[in-house]
Design a protein around this motif. Sequence first.
Motif, PDB file in Angstrom:
ATOM      1  N   THR A 243      33.117-101.634  22.436  1.00 43.80           N
ATOM      2  CA  THR A 243      34.231-102.465  22.894  1.00 43.80           C
ATOM      3  C   THR A 243      34.891-101.864  24.133  1.00 43.80           C
ATOM      4  O   THR A 243      35.159-102.565  25.119  1.00 43.80           O
ATOM      5  N   GLU A 244      35.142-100.567  24.091  1.00 48.90           N
ATOM      6  CA  GLU A 244      35.794 -99.903  25.220  1.00 48.90           C
ATOM      7  C   GLU A 244      34.929 -99.968  26.481  1.00 48.90           C
ATOM      8  O   GLU A 244      35.421-100.267  27.577  1.00 48.90           O
ATOM      9  N   ARG A 247      34.497-103.657  27.834  1.00 52.23           N
ATOM     10  CA  ARG A 247      35.763-104.107  28.429  1.00 52.23           C
ATOM     11  C   ARG A 247      35.979-103.424  29.782  1.00 52.23           C
ATOM     12  O   ARG A 247      36.430-104.051  30.748  1.00 52.23           O
ATOM     13  N   LYS A 248      35.649-102.131  29.875  1.00 52.70           N
ATOM     14  CA  LYS A 248      35.825-101.414  31.132  1.00 52.70           C
ATOM     15  C   LYS A 248      34.900-101.967  32.211  1.00 52.70           C
ATOM     16  O   LYS A 248      35.297-102.114  33.374  1.00 52.70           O
ATOM     17  N   ARG A 252      36.193-107.815  29.917  1.00 49.32           N
ATOM     18  CA  ARG A 252      36.264-108.722  28.775  1.00 49.32           C
ATOM     19  C   ARG A 252      35.739-108.000  27.537  1.00 49.32           C
ATOM     20  O   ARG A 252      34.778-107.223  27.626  1.00 49.32           O
ATOM     21  N   PRO A 253      36.301-108.265  26.372  1.00 47.75           N
ATOM     22  CA  PRO A 253      35.826-107.609  25.150  1.00 47.75           C
ATOM     23  C   PRO A 253      34.484-108.183  24.704  1.00 47.75           C
ATOM     24  O   PRO A 253      34.212-109.380  24.898  1.00 47.75           O
ATOM     25  N   ARG A 256      34.457-111.390  22.576  1.00 48.56           N
ATOM     26  CA  ARG A 256      34.611-112.646  23.323  1.00 48.56           C
ATOM     27  C   ARG A 256      33.268-113.091  23.907  1.00 48.56           C
ATOM     28  O   ARG A 256      32.906-114.279  23.873  1.00 48.56           O
TER      29      ARG A 256
END
Length: 330
Positions: A243-244, A247-248, A252-253, A256
């Motif tokens: 996730t991290e 997203r980075k 977006r996660p 999603r």
Amino acid sequence: MSPSVPAPDRPGTADDPVPLHRLEVPAPQVLPFAMGTFDTIGPLSRAAFPHRHTFYEVTCVTSGSGRHVVDSAARPLLPPQLCAVVPGQVHHWADARRLRGWVVLFNADFLLAHPGDRELLHRLGGQPLLPLDGEQADAVTALLRELRREFLARAPGHLSVLQSLLHVLLVRAARWAERPARPAAAAGPAGPAGAARPAAAGEDDRARALAREFLALLATPGAVAVPLAGHAARLRVSAGYLTEAVRKATGRPPGRLLREARTLEAKRLLAATDLTVRQVASRVGYPDPAYFSRFFRRETGMSPGDFRRGSRADHHVHRAESLADGPAGS
């Protein structure tokens, strides 16, 4: 030795009811690559029934009318236009008349010399038909003619020349498709651009690499039914780290992105197959069809049934048995 040609792989199976086309490579020494006109490639290059590819397709439409339907979105043909279709997308040509232009087909192996081209193709594949002005159309035509000459001549070193010419075509197409870039941020107190700490740069590189792997996984058959924890396990990282990193790299996660991939695959199956809503729900990771229907309505603003009726009103959906009616190509 005859070149690679598009061929029907299967008319749909229990696992994936959408017809699947592959790029037929008759012998190991034959390139996983083919190109020509709509006429020389054969009838499957302008198939009028929804289907998927195992390969990439780049098409330059120089004349004709009708619509190119990709993942239920019908786009009018207003030549000259360039388009890309990536493995997994469901597409067909609707009401096509006097379709003329160039077709370039290749497997993922053909991109090994320029691995970044895969990302360019997926960006182009997610956009509508790219209109070409006169100068752009002339540049594309010149590149395609040179590709064709190299492909037919098969002179020493032709593989690297073909890969390089395709790379130039994709880079230029991506430039034309891009929106104007946002102004670069001014340098902060830490100093000018490029002064980032090497450790931070390394972390960003790892995040981008993991994000690319995750997005590639989502594009594989059946992957959307796998929960996020399953994808993390396959990538050998924790769900939290995935996730991290995603997203980075993308802003977006991954949850999603997974929901969007599930919605897209559900749309493909609803538009291109006769699977029941329950069957579609199961194939995209929702054993409970009622929960799936709520999910689909939340994501699209309509029920699965309404979406199916609307998509079939927009274009005629042919049954998979149509594959048996036409030749495999030329």
